[in-house]
Design a protein around this motif. Structure first.
Motif, PDB file in Angstrom:
ATOM      1  N   GLY A  45     -35.364  53.822 -62.238  1.00 49.37           N
ATOM      2  CA  GLY A  45     -35.983  54.672 -63.255  1.00 49.37           C
ATOM      3  C   GLY A  45     -37.464  54.882 -63.000  1.00 49.37           C
ATOM      4  N   MET A  46     -38.154  53.814 -62.627  1.00 48.75           N
ATOM      5  CA  MET A  46     -39.592  53.920 -62.368  1.00 48.75           C
ATOM      6  C   MET A  46     -39.870  54.854 -61.195  1.00 48.75           C
ATOM      7  N   LEU A  47     -39.029  54.737 -60.153  1.00 49.38           N
ATOM      8  CA  LEU A  47     -39.289  55.503 -58.927  1.00 49.38           C
ATOM      9  C   LEU A  47     -38.818  56.953 -59.026  1.00 49.38           C
ATOM     10  N   ALA A  48     -38.202  57.318 -60.158  1.00 47.95           N
ATOM     11  CA  ALA A  48     -37.896  58.728 -60.397  1.00 47.95           C
ATOM     12  C   ALA A  48     -39.127  59.451 -60.941  1.00 47.95           C
ATOM     13  N   THR A  49     -40.166  58.721 -61.258  1.00 43.53           N
ATOM     14  CA  THR A  49     -41.437  59.287 -61.731  1.00 43.53           C
ATOM     15  C   THR A  49     -42.376  59.397 -60.519  1.00 43.53           C
ATOM     16  N   PRO A  50     -43.585  59.897 -60.713  1.00 38.26           N
ATOM     17  CA  PRO A  50     -44.492  59.980 -59.554  1.00 38.26           C
ATOM     18  C   PRO A  50     -44.914  58.609 -59.000  1.00 38.26           C
ATOM     19  N   LEU A  51     -44.554  57.531 -59.660  1.00 43.43           N
ATOM     20  CA  LEU A  51     -44.894  56.205 -59.128  1.00 43.43           C
ATOM     21  C   LEU A  51     -44.267  56.013 -57.751  1.00 43.43           C
ATOM     22  N   GLY A  52     -44.951  55.247 -56.912  1.00 35.48           N
ATOM     23  CA  GLY A  52     -44.409  54.939 -55.591  1.00 35.48           C
ATOM     24  C   GLY A  52     -43.976  53.489 -55.513  1.00 35.48           C
ATOM     25  N   PRO A  53     -43.293  53.118 -54.426  1.00 29.84           N
ATOM     26  CA  PRO A  53     -42.822  51.734 -54.306  1.00 29.84           C
ATOM     27  C   PRO A  53     -43.940  50.687 -54.290  1.00 29.84           C
ATOM     28  N   LEU A  54     -45.115  51.066 -53.798  1.00 31.76           N
ATOM     29  CA  LEU A  54     -46.206  50.088 -53.805  1.00 31.76           C
ATOM     30  C   LEU A  54     -46.752  49.852 -55.218  1.00 31.76           C
ATOM     31  N   ASP A  55     -46.710  50.872 -56.074  1.00 23.92           N
ATOM     32  CA  ASP A  55     -47.096  50.668 -57.481  1.00 23.92           C
ATOM     33  C   ASP A  55     -46.203  49.615 -58.111  1.00 23.92           C
ATOM     34  N   VAL A  56     -44.887  49.766 -57.871  1.00 23.24           N
ATOM     35  CA  VAL A  56     -43.915  48.851 -58.467  1.00 23.24           C
ATOM     36  C   VAL A  56     -44.113  47.441 -57.903  1.00 23.24           C
ATOM     37  N   ALA A  57     -44.219  47.343 -56.571  1.00 20.61           N
ATOM     38  CA  ALA A  57     -44.368  46.032 -55.929  1.00 20.61           C
ATOM     39  C   ALA A  57     -45.649  45.349 -56.417  1.00 20.61           C
ATOM     40  N   LEU A  58     -46.750  46.068 -56.347  1.00 17.54           N
ATOM     41  CA  LEU A  58     -48.036  45.474 -56.709  1.00 17.54           C
ATOM     42  C   LEU A  58     -48.069  45.090 -58.191  1.00 17.54           C
ATOM     43  N   GLY A  59     -47.554  45.972 -59.043  1.00 18.75           N
ATOM     44  CA  GLY A  59     -47.542  45.698 -60.483  1.00 18.75           C
ATOM     45  C   GLY A  59     -46.737  44.447 -60.808  1.00 18.75           C
ATOM     46  N   GLU A  60     -45.549  44.351 -60.254  1.00 19.15           N
ATOM     47  CA  GLU A  60     -44.683  43.207 -60.518  1.00 19.15           C
ATOM     48  C   GLU A  60     -45.293  41.916 -59.967  1.00 19.15           C
ATOM     49  N   ILE A  61     -45.888  42.011 -58.792  1.00 21.35           N
ATOM     50  CA  ILE A  61     -46.440  40.816 -58.150  1.00 21.35           C
ATOM     51  C   ILE A  61     -47.684  40.334 -58.909  1.00 21.35           C
ATOM     52  N   ILE A  62     -48.521  41.276 -59.334  1.00 19.78           N
ATOM     53  CA  ILE A  62     -49.716  40.872 -60.096  1.00 19.78           C
ATOM     54  C   ILE A  62     -49.297  40.240 -61.425  1.00 19.78           C
ATOM     55  N   TRP A  63     -48.243  40.796 -61.998  1.00 21.71           N
ATOM     56  CA  TRP A  63     -47.764  40.210 -63.255  1.00 21.71           C
ATOM     57  C   TRP A  63     -47.268  38.769 -63.035  1.00 21.71           C
ATOM     58  N   ALA A  64     -46.530  38.576 -61.965  1.00 21.69           N
ATOM     59  CA  ALA A  64     -46.012  37.240 -61.643  1.00 21.69           C
ATOM     60  C   ALA A  64     -47.180  36.279 -61.408  1.00 21.69           C
ATOM     61  N   LEU A  65     -48.236  36.796 -60.817  1.00 18.83           N
ATOM     62  CA  LEU A  65     -49.417  35.998 -60.530  1.00 18.83           C
ATOM     63  C   LEU A  65     -50.107  35.524 -61.826  1.00 18.83           C
ATOM     64  N   PHE A  66     -50.073  36.375 -62.854  1.00 20.10           N
ATOM     65  CA  PHE A  66     -50.645  35.989 -64.148  1.00 20.10           C
ATOM     66  C   PHE A  66     -49.992  34.710 -64.676  1.00 20.10           C
ATOM     67  N   ARG A  67     -48.689  34.634 -64.489  1.00 23.48           N
ATOM     68  CA  ARG A  67     -47.981  33.459 -64.989  1.00 23.48           C
ATOM     69  C   ARG A  67     -48.416  32.219 -64.194  1.00 23.48           C
ATOM     70  N   GLY A  68     -48.560  32.391 -62.896  1.00 23.93           N
ATOM     71  CA  GLY A  68     -49.053  31.294 -62.075  1.00 23.93           C
ATOM     72  C   GLY A  68     -50.443  30.869 -62.531  1.00 23.93           C
ATOM     73  N   LEU A  69     -51.278  31.857 -62.847  1.00 21.78           N
ATOM     74  CA  LEU A  69     -52.635  31.577 -63.316  1.00 21.78           C
ATOM     75  C   LEU A  69     -52.608  30.800 -64.624  1.00 21.78           C
ATOM     76  N   SER A  70     -51.787  31.253 -65.575  1.00 20.39           N
ATOM     77  CA  SER A  70     -51.773  30.582 -66.873  1.00 20.39           C
ATOM     78  C   SER A  70     -51.206  29.166 -66.759  1.00 20.39           C
ATOM     79  N   TYR A  71     -50.227  28.959 -65.877  1.00 17.09           N
ATOM     80  CA  TYR A  71     -49.692  27.612 -65.669  1.00 17.09           C
ATOM     81  C   TYR A  71     -50.786  26.695 -65.111  1.00 17.09           C
ATOM     82  N   SER A  72     -51.550  27.210 -64.160  1.00 17.06           N
ATOM     83  CA  SER A  72     -52.539  26.328 -63.544  1.00 17.06           C
ATOM     84  C   SER A  72     -53.702  26.031 -64.494  1.00 17.06           C
TER      85      SER A  72
END
Lengths: 308, 273
Positions: free
Chosen positions: B114-141
């Motif tokens: 669904g996301m990639l049917a919009t003008p978003l590209g695969p790097l937007d999705v990858a980077l967004g998801e990875i940065i979000w995952a990183l937030f959780r790592g940050l809050s745990y530490s």
């Protein structure tokens, strides 16, 4: 011909040895409601994905609003609203949140999207469900939400892949009504379907596809006129006698189709033919006279039924 | 007010516009909305695990072990394992979102389609998801730091630099985790991630120095990201920054780039082939 939004020439898509789309040509005009009619596996969805810039063609050319989707994917997608065959709504979010975040994917401002969401909730008749998670919605509601979601960016072209497959008759009619409104508002619709009634209802013009090729093109009325007679007489003599009487009937009409359970006779006047048949003392178990439909066109073009 | 088309047109001349629309933040916004209604149990367990190790090994086993000799001198066993467990917190957090959650979105909910049917590209999705995952790592530490500081396990203020280092580690793990997950098709394959992670944590020097191993095993462990993460945090924790600390940094930078590259390529192959 009015301004052409989409233009494809020799469009081909292969997956390994399998040719899903086999050198098709078509044009879609602005404001038109264009249909791709054909059975499952005809190459309709693949064609849709190429137009939507989410699939790369193998050969041929295609231009969407003057742009090649392969070189300008994001720009092409910014013009489109996509309703895929299977709903891919965000199951972790509510109805409102689904609409909101989709607008954000296009980069639209929060202010604009929030205003648009209200409008779309009304359009999709989902105001009462706005804070409900999408899992709790009925099939018809999910479909309406998917369509509303596709409209959040105010697209020039709305792409609908099998919009009413799997819905009950009432939900289908509600959906058709919504799509008519969009048509009236001048949105260009591209619809794939394997339901002939849907194609007749929604499409100004359509192409009949089979095995990756376009078999015919025209308005529903034109296609019926060209590839079928005005009326069809359906007769059943029981599976044993059907074979026996078919040669006799063949002499009496323009064209005949023998299906496993019944015989279709193509004529201008079905009642008149039925009288002649009865006069010959060939008494069918059941008989039915009806107008020709796109189903008959498809049968004529491919020798097969749309839904198998 | 710019329309969707104007926004896409404005981007069209930038390099890489086909794979990146410059809107990873939209993916992060989506994740933050989804978080409001998610269940907190799995989030809490991911954080609690390293704390339990600290209690069991530090205050349990540790009393039998006493001091331990390292390059930073002789230190109390509990103090020795604390930085390793902080690194583990960061990794746990990053892995949680970038593996199972990504697997679900890829295979069950078809969200990325669904996301990639919009003008978003695969790097937007990858980077967004990875940065979000990183937030959780940050809050745990951060949470782990808040627990260990009052216990007297944090030797100096400069140890606070372990937090940005933990972000880097989380980024590396999230990036790699998402890349690997994007190639997995079944739950059985996903189970492999769990099978690999636990021994990687246990044997990478979090609980004892890897100098106890024979040379070949020590060398093998030094190839693993868990070891680099644990060593990086430990270097900062005890203020022994040297050339090897930088090698750890570079290790994670490479991991981030490789993970992003393969995730982006895989998303494109899956949804835009």
């Amino acid at each position: 011909m009015p301004e052409s939004l989409i233009s494809a020439r020799g469009l081909t898509k292969k997956f390994g040895d399998f040719t899903a789309v086999d050198g098709i040509d078509f044009d879609v005009a602005k404001g038109e409601s264009f249909g791709l009619l054909g059975p499952n596996g005809a190459g309709k969805s693949t064609t849709m994905r190429i137009i939507a810039a989410t699939s790369r063609r193998t050969s041929g050319t295609i231009s969407i609003l003057g742009r090649d989707p392969e070189e300008h994917g994001p720009q092409v997608r910014a013009h489109l609203g996509v309703v895929p065959q299977q709903d891919n709504l965000d199951t972790e979010l509510t109805v409102t949140e689904n609409l909101y975040i989709y607008g954000r994917y296009f980069g639209l401002s929060k202010k604009f999207v929030n205003k648009k969401v209200e409008e779309l909730l009304a359009f999709a008749q989902l105001e009462e469900k706005k804070d409900v998670k999408v899992e709790a919605l009925s099939g018809g509601m999910k479909r309406r939400l998917t369509i509303a979601r596709a409209l959040v960016s105010e697209p020039d072209i709305l792409m609908l892949d099998e919009p009413t497959t799997g819905l009950d008759p009432q939900a289908r009619h509600i959906l058709w009504d919504r799509l008519f409104r969009l048509k009236e508002d001048g949105v260009t619709l591209i619809i794939t379907t394997h339901f002939m009634d849907e194609a007749e209802q929604l499409c100004d013009r359509l192409v009949v596809m089979d095995k990756g090729k376009i078999m015919a093109e025209g308005s529903p009325a034109e296609l019926i006129k060209q590839y079928a007679t005005r009326e069809v007489l359906e007769v059943r003599f029981g599976s044993d006698r059907n074979k026996e009487v078919a040669p006799i009937l063949r002499e009496m009409c323009d064209r005949i189709e023998e299906l496993p359970d019944r015989i279709l006779l193509y004529v201008e006047d079905g009642e008149a033919l039925l009288e002649k048949i009865v006069a010959k003392k060939l008494h069918p178990n059941t008989s039915l006279v009806r107008r020709s439909s796109l189903e008959d066109v498809f049968l004529r073009l491919t020798g097969r039924s749309l839904i198998e | 007010m710019r329309s969707a088309v104007q926004i896409a047109d404005a981007r069209a001349n930038k390099p890489g516009h086909q794979i990146y629309a410059g809107r990873a933040r939209a993916i992060i916004e989506r994740a933050s909305i989804a978080l409001r209604s998610s269940t907190w149990v799995p989030i809490a367990t991911g954080f609690i695990e390293p704390v339990l190790y600290l209690l069991a090994f530090g205050y349990g086993m540790g009393t039998l072990i006493g001091d331990i000799s390292t390059s930073a001198g002789s230190i109390d066993y509990t103090v020795f394992i604390a930085p390793g467990l902080l690194a583990t917190s960061a990794m746990n957090g990053a892995i949680y979102d970038s593996t199972w959650n990504v697997f679900f979105k890829l295979n069950e909910s078809k969200l990325y389609q669904g996301m990639l049917a919009t003008p978003l590209g695969p790097l937007d999705v990858a980077l967004g998801e990875i940065i979000w995952a990183l937030f959780r790592g940050l809050s745990y530490s951060i949470a782990f730091m808040l627990i260990t500081a009052p216990l007297g396990l944090v030797p100096s203020w400069s140890a606070l630099l372990a937090i940005p280092a933990a972000v880097l580690i989380a980024f590396g793990f999230a990036s790699f985790g998402m890349a690997i997950t994007s190639y997995f098709k079944t739950y059985q394959q996903m189970g492999l991630i769990q099978i690999v992670l636990l021994p990687m944590f246990l044997f990478s020097g979090s609980l004892y120095p890897i100098s106890v191993y024979p040379d070949w095993l020590e060398f093998t462990i030094k190839l693993l990201p868990t070891w680099h993460g644990i060593e990086l945090i430990r270097d900062i924790w005890f203020g022994v920054i040297d050339f090897s600390s930088f090698s750890h940094l570079i290790y994670f930078l490479v991991m981030i780039v490789l993970g992003l590259f393969f995730t982006t390529r895989r998303l494109r192959d899956l949804f835009m082939r």
